[in-house]
Design an enzyme around this catalytic site. Structure first.
Site, PDB file in Angstrom:
ATOM      1  NE  ARG A 125      -1.213   2.500   2.830  1.00 57.69           N
ATOM      2  CZ  ARG A 125      -0.778   3.642   3.322  1.00 57.69           C
ATOM      3  NH1 ARG A 125      -0.835   4.758   2.598  1.00 57.69           N
ATOM      4  NH2 ARG A 125      -0.223   3.707   4.535  1.00 57.69           N
ATOM      5  CG  ASP A 126       3.068   4.503   2.896  1.00 55.00           C
ATOM      6  OD1 ASP A 126       2.724   5.355   2.066  1.00 55.00           O
ATOM      7  OD2 ASP A 126       3.700   4.788   3.918  1.00 55.00           O
TER       8      ASP A 126
ATOM      9  CG  ASN B 214       7.003   3.540   4.131  1.00 55.17           C
ATOM     10  OD1 ASN B 214       6.276   3.995   4.997  1.00 55.17           O
ATOM     11  ND2 ASN B 214       6.613   3.415   2.872  1.00 55.17           N
TER      12      ASN B 214
ATOM     13  CG  HIS C 258       7.712   8.128   5.613  1.00 50.97           C
ATOM     14  ND1 HIS C 258       7.496   7.959   4.271  1.00 50.97           N
ATOM     15  CD2 HIS C 258       6.574   7.691   6.227  1.00 50.97           C
ATOM     16  CE1 HIS C 258       6.282   7.468   4.060  1.00 50.97           C
ATOM     17  NE2 HIS C 258       5.705   7.298   5.239  1.00 50.97           N
TER      18      HIS C 258
ATOM     19  CG  HIS D  75       3.753   4.922   8.937  1.00 50.35           C
ATOM     20  ND1 HIS D  75       3.461   3.818   8.162  1.00 50.35           N
ATOM     21  CD2 HIS D  75       4.098   5.899   8.064  1.00 50.35           C
ATOM     22  CE1 HIS D  75       3.630   4.117   6.888  1.00 50.35           C
ATOM     23  NE2 HIS D  75       4.019   5.389   6.804  1.00 50.35           N
TER      24      HIS D  75
ATOM     25  CB  CYS E  14       2.432  10.840   1.805  1.00 45.91           C
ATOM     26  SG  CYS E  14       0.764  11.533   1.848  1.00 45.91           S
TER      27      CYS E  14
END
Length: 312
Positions: free
Chosen positions: A18-19, A255, A212, A210, A246
């Protein structure tokens, strides 16, 4: 190695499907995304963000969420997470085999307006609706607080602001709260400080982070989170190969990488679950394969090393 009694396993949550994909220039077809998830399951991944149920015109990389979910193997030992932004997304999600619904709520109005077209208060109302839908369908539900460490539009975020939004999220009766450094500006002191805002709250069942790696602090933040002495389970998001970002957060890079994070925790004596062990060579091969599908470079250092240390 004898581990200190206070060291509890940290759950690794894979967000690559997903991300990891949502900010790439090349959208992958449904079949390739299903194959990616299959390769991750073969590595021992057991909880992963498989899809997001968002507007296709806003995030074309996530088109076909229902088709992806329909093609995945149904396993009792695997938790498929579907990300949603509102009640409408949750309705879509529970019509699929998603085991968990993850609702994203930014903590700043500036990001909320840019990302989801409404202020935080309205998005908390949407989150309440999404939780209701998830509970009605018998699914677990988490809430991720986006830009909790800093906002690309309004700058530093006051801890009091994070505390207010966390309070509202916990009041929904969720299974897990996540603190997200969406743009990668956080530092370990913030990890500890933001955790203190919710530590001891009896409504907190699990805490997830979460990170980055925009400013090369993502792994330091992960290490700080893994070192927290909490009475609730801790989870860390990571993406195979370090892919991700994002589309609504300028300058946000990938990430932290699953293989690099696992190496960091293993060599620090921190046990993990989902996977409890990871073949770093096999993970590097998956990263390389995904890089070829995306025509985008791997950022994970272990994935780029190509030497005997990868196989350790």
């Amino acid at each position: 190695m004898d581990l200190p009694a206070r060291v509890a396993p940290v759950e690794l949550v894979e967000v690559g499907p997903r991300d990891g994909l949502q900010n790439e220039n090349r959208p992958l077809p449904v079949g390739t995304r299903v194959e990616l998830i299959g390769r991750l399951l073969d590595l021992g991944v057991r909880r992963l963000e498989a899809v997001s149920f968002v507007r296709p015109d806003r995030v074309p990389q996530m088109v076909g969420a229902e088709e992806v979910m329909a093609a995945l193997p149904q396993r009792d030992d695997v938790t498929y997470v579907g990300l949603v932004l509102n009640r409408r997304g949750a309705v879509r999600a529970v019509e699929t085999a998603c085991d968990e619904i993850n609702v994203v709520v930014p903590v700043t109005d500036a990001f909320a307006e840019r990302n989801q077209g409404a202020p935080v208060a309205a998005l908390l109302d949407e989150a309440a609706g999404a939780v209701e839908v998830a509970r009605g369908a018998g699914r677990s539900v988490s809430v991720t607080l986006a830009v909790a460490f800093g906002c690309p539009f309004s700058g530093p975020v006051a801890p009091e602001r994070v505390a207010d939004v966390a309070e509202a999220a916990l009041a929904l009766g969720i299974d897990e709260l996540a603190l997200a450094d969406t743009i990668g500006v956080g530092v370990p002191a913030q990890v500890r400080g933001l955790t203190a805002l919710v530590q001891g709250d009896e409504r907190l069942r699990r805490l997830r982070f979460h990170f980055h790696n925009t400013r090369n602090t993502g792994y330091a933040n992960a290490a700080a989170a893994a070192d927290l002495a909490l009475d609730v389970p801790i989870a860390l998001d990571a993406s195979i190969g370090g892919f991700g970002g994002c589309p609504f957060a300028p300058a946000a890079t990938g990430n932290i990488a699953t293989e690099d994070l696992f190496y960091l925790l293993r060599e620090s004596g921190v046990p993990t679950t989902g996977p409890a062990d990871l073949d770093l060579g096999a993970a590097a091969e998956v990263s390389t394969w995904l890089s070829e599908q995306l025509d985008s470079p791997v950022t994970a250092q272990l994935g780029r090393a190509g030497d005997a240390r990868v196989r350790a």
